[in-house]
Structure formats: structure tokens, C-alpha cells
Scaffold this motif. Structure first.
Motif, mmCIF file in Angstrom:
data_model
loop_
_atom_site.group_PDB
_atom_site.id
_atom_site.type_symbol
_atom_site.label_atom_id
_atom_site.label_comp_id
_atom_site.label_asym_id
_atom_site.label_seq_id
_atom_site.Cartn_x
_atom_site.Cartn_y
_atom_site.Cartn_z
ATOM 1 N N THR A 103 0.824 -1.221 0.000
ATOM 2 C CA THR A 103 0.000 0.000 0.000
ATOM 3 C C THR A 103 0.859 1.273 0.000
ATOM 4 O O THR A 103 2.059 1.219 0.248
ATOM 5 C CB THR A 103 -0.877 0.050 1.266
ATOM 6 O OG1 THR A 103 -0.017 0.086 2.418
ATOM 7 C CG2 THR A 103 -1.803 -1.145 1.347
ATOM 8 N N ALA A 109 -2.972 2.114 3.840
ATOM 9 C CA ALA A 109 -3.409 0.791 4.280
ATOM 10 C C ALA A 109 -4.637 0.882 5.188
ATOM 11 O O ALA A 109 -5.602 0.130 5.035
ATOM 12 C CB ALA A 109 -2.260 0.091 5.012
ATOM 13 N N ASN A 276 -7.906 -0.776 -2.766
ATOM 14 C CA ASN A 276 -6.623 -0.129 -3.095
ATOM 15 C C ASN A 276 -6.744 0.521 -4.473
ATOM 16 O O ASN A 276 -6.280 1.642 -4.688
ATOM 17 C CB ASN A 276 -5.504 -1.179 -3.100
ATOM 18 C CG ASN A 276 -4.132 -0.603 -2.792
ATOM 19 O OD1 ASN A 276 -4.008 0.457 -2.161
ATOM 20 N ND2 ASN A 276 -3.089 -1.295 -3.219
#
Lengths: 395, 395
Positions: A103, A109, A276
Motif C-alpha cells: 500500500t 493501508a 486499493n
């Protein structure tokens, strides 16, 4: 109205840390940077370890074909495998690349994890003093922060935690070594928290994730071994970054690791990868992924940080400040001798010492000192700490 | 339920682009990568220009002190100034560093802008075919997507746009050169859109932002000069990245630029900086910021892309495909000879040619071909395109 009402309001409330950053910039402009003792930001003055530079040089000398292109949203398989190998070494749990998502730092994250798990109005428990961005991150994804107080050692109180978990509780965020206190959660406490979560999951028929935000995991003192929450709750999600352990804060490189025995891991990891992408991070920066795969066993010098801690802690104690000795991270969180921590911070500013008032962490009556600075700054700050201590009758 | 219902549903609907990516991976495993002709992803096969490597080498050889640390959430002043200088050169508008916020790519930039301006339920207008992530980005921040059709040249229809703007409209996103069609919006159209927005702002007493998503701005053919929306609406926000023009897609480096004469610029930029921080991006990757400040006048070879466009376009036309000749970006968007674009894509897969069905962009009855691939892949795909054309009676 050009900007959203919510953002406008949040900006007005502001971040104390950034406010100090801005006031610091003005002071530095006026008096010269060398005459201002800025202990307000968690921006390590250290350079990355020499191994980092070696690997970077090697890669730049012999670039890999396509090394700056998109890769899978989860990150490079080799980088994920290297992280898993390190975690397995450290925890003896069977991590694989499939448990890891690379990440944009720990902040990225945390947002990815919260977006993945939170339904609107789900509750997330955090403990004061807290890293103030938790409130923003939880709010970003429609969750509600439930802030619980801690005891006199800044550790969660189990009785309050027990009373505060409801059928809307989706996660508990812990942060050890802690920002802003430097406290490390011990094995017994983690075990009690884990048991309590297990019990509440059964009671309410829900799943409660223990999100362990661990950017300071490897900055830990006095030979202490890091007590990991992984042994105490299967639904544990590790969040970390290389901002502190490799001094790469500006490069935005970190990861999510899900407990390899968490039953929901496949669905969760698919969710992390999806979020993400759709939150616009897309992937962790490619070049840093190529480097950190070689550096999982490398850290900045912890000895240096410990020396800084000892120097400042011993001096503050001598001056009469009341504080818990930090066991990790690079912060300390003394009580202010007067109730009004903002006023106290202003007094220190008169001596060109910059720290953040505890109210910025949900714990007024304290200040956060960040000691990830050079020794000259630490030494220079003592004069201010001493004078203000005298003024308010410490001894 | 371990993951949020909304995320679960969005994942089930999936992204066609990523679905193709996964099916492609399976085909490549089975038949060998060299036998699969993957035209499904906008992941340029080109390497960054040699100037990029030179600057990177220089920096790595002589690292700047603190060059991997946090900086201001807006980015380095020098990088912002270099971007502003380039934009001033290009547009003759007086950009300064204060108009620029460096971001984690254009995807990060779009999320930062949308978070900053959207109140819950505000409407954002986009045009089909669209880059599918717009739907996710708008939804991330509580907005509602309003999808409008385009005309036979894939250009916005002013009559429909006029009817669709309400007092809840907060922004219109345009994307020129366009993904997936390769179309470039002309000056006249931009002027008409700008005038319409001005008029609707007055009519409803609101502000409407024209968000110009321009990652392909510099990939433009036949000597065309880029028509910029900046001349036609003061509340224009430019979003871009160096993913395509410097082939750095994996490095996540881009920026937001606000029109220097936009009256709300101070408040907006403060909002962008705040949201860059609180969405967890924190800052654009430090190392890339140090490099791209020297590369504002550099791009990958546009001639190479134009050759690829000409090669594929001419061949497809010869085979009987019906398509608009792209003026920029590296996509084309032919009509499928049968209505069912997903079935057509499956036919192409039998010849190991991977493309994305138009329904993934809100425009069924088409396929998106991404030609940012090596010539061997382009050449190899012709056999499949030809055979499927024959099967469905093109000539």
C-alpha cells in the motif's frame, strides 16, 4: 460554497500537528531554523540505512524492464513474498504472499482496510490519546469513531472496552508502540483484549477485527521483544509502513497483512485489492516495492533513538516533569503542570520550542514531544523546557 | 459478513478491464505470453524517456539530505513551481506554485478533488463511454454519477447536457484525449460547454466545476495543439499524471492544477491539501517529485504511438471495422459487428486477442483496444481481428 461543508468544518477544527508545523515555519523564518527547536512532527531526521542506498543504486544502474509500469493492484508477488517471509520469521505464523497487500504507506493501508470492512454507521473503537487521523479515516468510509479513555499508563481499560462493544462494533484499532505516548502493549493485555473480542463476537454473532497499526513496531527499546496481537485474535489485520523503520516517510510504502488463519482472508484480501484500486491509490509506488523486498530485515539504528529517548527523558524527569518512560516509537507524552495544554505549548513557544498540545490527541493536560530530531535540537530545547518548568513551579 | 455490502456488490459487478487482465493471465499461462495478444490494459509498454533515467541516476549518485522524508502535504515547492512554469508556458495563464498540489497519480488527484468539493448527494456529470473508475471515485465521496450519452463522434451533446444540469450539479468531468475512444474535444465544443456552465451557474446561483482529467494531454497526434478547457470556464480544475507522458504509471505521480483566475482557489487548494492528507495519500511519492521537476518538458515518443495508431487503424478499417480515428491517447473504440460486445470479445479470445467490451465503459456495442503495446503484439492480433470480422460478415 466551493468546498464541502464537512471538509470546511474539519479544516476549521484543524490538526494541531499541522498547526504547529505552520507556526514553526513562521518562527523559523523569523529567527532562523537553527534557533527553533521543533519537536512537533513525526518526521524522522534520520536518513535511510545504507543498505537502502545500495539497493537503490544497484537498481538504477541496472533497471529492470518495465519496472515503472502498473503491476497487480496488490503489489509485486516477489515483494509480497518477501514481506510474508519476514513476518513468518518474526511470528512463526505461516504467512504467504496471498496474505499481503502492498500500500501507499500505513495511512493508505488503514483507509483501504476501513473502506473494505465498514458498512455505514459501523463503529470503530479507538483509544485516547490517539493518532488524530484515525477520526478522519473512519469518517471517510462512513464509520463512527468510538473513543475510549485509557488508564494512567495509557493502556486500554478492559472494563470500559467490554461495556463499549455493541453489535455495531466492526473493529478496534490499537497502535503499539504508541503515537503519541511511546507505550508498548504487553502480552497479557493483548491476550485479554483478544479474549474479550472473541467473547463479544460470540455474544453478538458478529465479527470484530483487531486492526493493529504498527508503523513503530521495530522501533522498540531496552531489548524488548515486540508483543504481537496476532497470537490473541484470529481476525487481526496488521497495518504498517517503512516510513519509520527505513526512514522513508515521504515515499509512501507500506502494507496490510491479514492473519494467515483468519477464515475470511480470501474475501478480505480481494476487498483490500479492490479498494486499493478504487480509492485511487491503484498500487504502492513501484520503485520502492522493488527496493523494500531486499530490506525486510533492515532498520534504522534503534540505538540512536534509544539514546535520544534517554537523554530527553532523564532531563525532563530531573526538571520535575511527570511522564511515562516510552518503550518504543519516538514520542513522549508528559503531563503539563497546568491544566491548559494549549497555554503551556504557547509558553514553550516563547523559548522557540515547538511541541503539540495533548488535546490534538484527545488527551488534554499533556504535550506530545517528538524526539526523532538531531541531538542539537534536543539539547537546544532543554533551556525552554527548564524555564517553563520553573515558571509553573516544577522542581 | 466480513466485508462491506457496498464493496461486495461493487466487486461482484467487477471491472471488465481487470476481468480481462485475469483471463489474459490464464491464457498466457496456458499458451505462453508470446502467443497471447493482450490489448486490454492501459499499461504502456514503453520505458520512461532517457532523461528520466539520467535525472534518477544523478539524484541517486548525490542524494539530497532528507530527500525521502515527509514534506508539505501539497508537495515540494520547487516541484510545484516547475509544474506551474510548464503550465504557464503551455497556456499563457499565470500559474504559480500555489495553484498546484502534487498527488499520487491522477486517480489520487480525482479522489482528492471530489472529496474536497462534494456534499452528500451532489451530482457529478460524466459522459459515456467513460473511464469506469469515475463511478467508484464519485461514490467514494458521497456523490451521485449522472451519466450522459455522447453523439456519434463520442462528443458530449450540448442539448442533453443543458437539460441534465440541476441545482445539485457540482461538477462535470471531461476526459480529452479520451479513454476509451481516443477522441480530443475541440475548442468550439469546450467553449460551448464553458458558456453553458457559466449560464447554469447564474441561473441556479451555484458553482459548477469543470474537472478536466488529462493524463493523455501530451499524447496527441497529427500535430494537433491541445485544446484546453482553461480558456472557457474559470472554475476549471486540471487533473493529470506522469503515468502516460513519462511512462511512470506504477510510480503514482501526478498533480491537481486550479485555474489561476478561479476566485475560490485559496479555499479549494487548502481543501485539496487537507484531503490529500486525510484520505491517507499524505503526499505524492518524494523521490518522483524530485525527478519530475526536471522533466516537465519531456515526454515519451509520440511518433511511436502515432505509428502504432496508424498501423492498427488502417488495418481495422481495411477489414471492415467501423471506428472513429483517434486523435490522442492510445485507445480505439470500434463498433462491434454484432450487438453483443461481450460475445464478440469471447470470439476474439478464441484467437488469443484480448480487448475490453464497451459495456465496461457504459457503451455496449463497442470494444476498447489499447495499442500501447509492442509492435509484435499489434501485428499478432491482426489474424484474430481478421477472422472474427470475416465470421461476422465484415468486408
Amino acid at each position: 460554497m466551493s468546498i464541502s461543508e464537512k471538509v470546511r468544518q474539519a479544516m476549521a477544527e484543524g490538526s494541531w500537528i499541522r498547526r504547529m508545523f505552520d507556526e514553526g515555519a513562521i518562527l523559523k523564518e523569523r529567527y532562523g531554523a537553527e534557533n527553533v527547536f521543533d519537536l512537533s512532527l513525526g518526521n524522522p531526521v534520520m536518513e535511510p540505512p545504507s543498505r537502502f542506498h545500495q539497493e537503490l543504486k544497484k537498481l538504477v544502474k541496472r533497471p529492470l524492464p518495465g519496472m515503472h509500469r502498473y503491476m497487480s493492484n496488490a503489489g509485486y508477488p516477489e515483494t509480497r513474498a518477501a514481506v510474508a517471509e519476514f513476518l513468518e520469521q518474526e511470528t512463526q505464523l505461516k504467512f504467504t504472499a496471498d496474505n499481503i497487500v502492498m500500500t501507499c504507506g500505513a495511512a493508505g493501508a488503514l483507509n483501504v482496510v476501513l473502506k473494505t470492512i465498514l458498512n455505514s454507521e459501523d463503529e470503530v473503537i479507538i483509544f485516547a490519546p490517539y493518532f488524530v487521523e484515525y477520526l478522519n479515516y473512519i469518517d471517510n468510509h462512513g464509520g463512527r469513531s468510538r473513543v475510549l479513555p485509557t488508564d494512567e499508563l495509557f493502556l486500554p481499560r478492559l472494563d470500559i472496552l467490554e461495556d463499549s462493544i455493541t453489535d455495531k462494533t466492526k473493529a478496534v484499532i490499537i497502535n503499539s508502540p504508541n503515537n503519541p505516548t511511546g507505550v508498548v502493549y504487553n502480552e497479557t493485555l493483548l491476550n485479554q483484549i483478544g479474549k474479550l473480542l472473541d467473547q463479544k463476537e460470540t455474544q453478538y454473532g458478529i465479527q470484530i477485527f483487531l486492526i493493529s497499526d504498527e508503523p513503530y513496531r521495530r522501533i522498540i527499546y531496552d531489548g524488548l521483544k515486540y508483543p504481537s496481537p496476532l497470537y490473541h485474535h484470529l481476525r487481526t489485520i496488521i497495518i504498517t509502513s517503512h516510513s519509520k523503520d527505513l526512514a522513508l516517510a515521504g515515499e509512501r510504502i507500506g502494507y496490510i497483512a491479514i492473519h494467515p488463519r483468519c477464515k475470511q482472508q480470501d474475501e478480505l484480501v480481494d476487498g483490500f485489492i479492490f479498494c486499493n484500486r478504487t480509492l485511487g491509490y491503484v498500487n504502492a509506488p513501484a520503485l520502492m516495492q522493488h527496493i523494500v523486498k531486499y530490506l525486510q530485515n533492515v532498520t534504522v539504528s534503534i540505538t540512536d533513538y534509544q539514546k535520544k529517548r534517554d537523554f530527553l527523558y532523564n532531563n525532563l524527569v530531573k526538571m520535575g516533569y511527570s511522564l511515562i518512560k516510552p518503550q518504543g516509537a519516538f514520542y513522549m507524552f508528559p503531563r503539563t503542570p497546568i491544566e491548559d495544554d494549549v497555554a503551556f505549548v504557547s509558553e514553550l513557544q516563547k523559548f522557540k520550542v515547538l511541541v503539540v498540545p495533548g488535546c490534538g490527541f484527545g488527551a488534554p493536560g499533556h504535550i506530545r514531544i517528538s524526539y526523532c530530531v538531531d541531538d542539537r535540537t534536543l539539547e537546544g530545547s532543554l533551556h525552554g523546557f527548564y524555564n517553563v518548568a520553573q515558571k509553573f513551579g516544577l522542581s
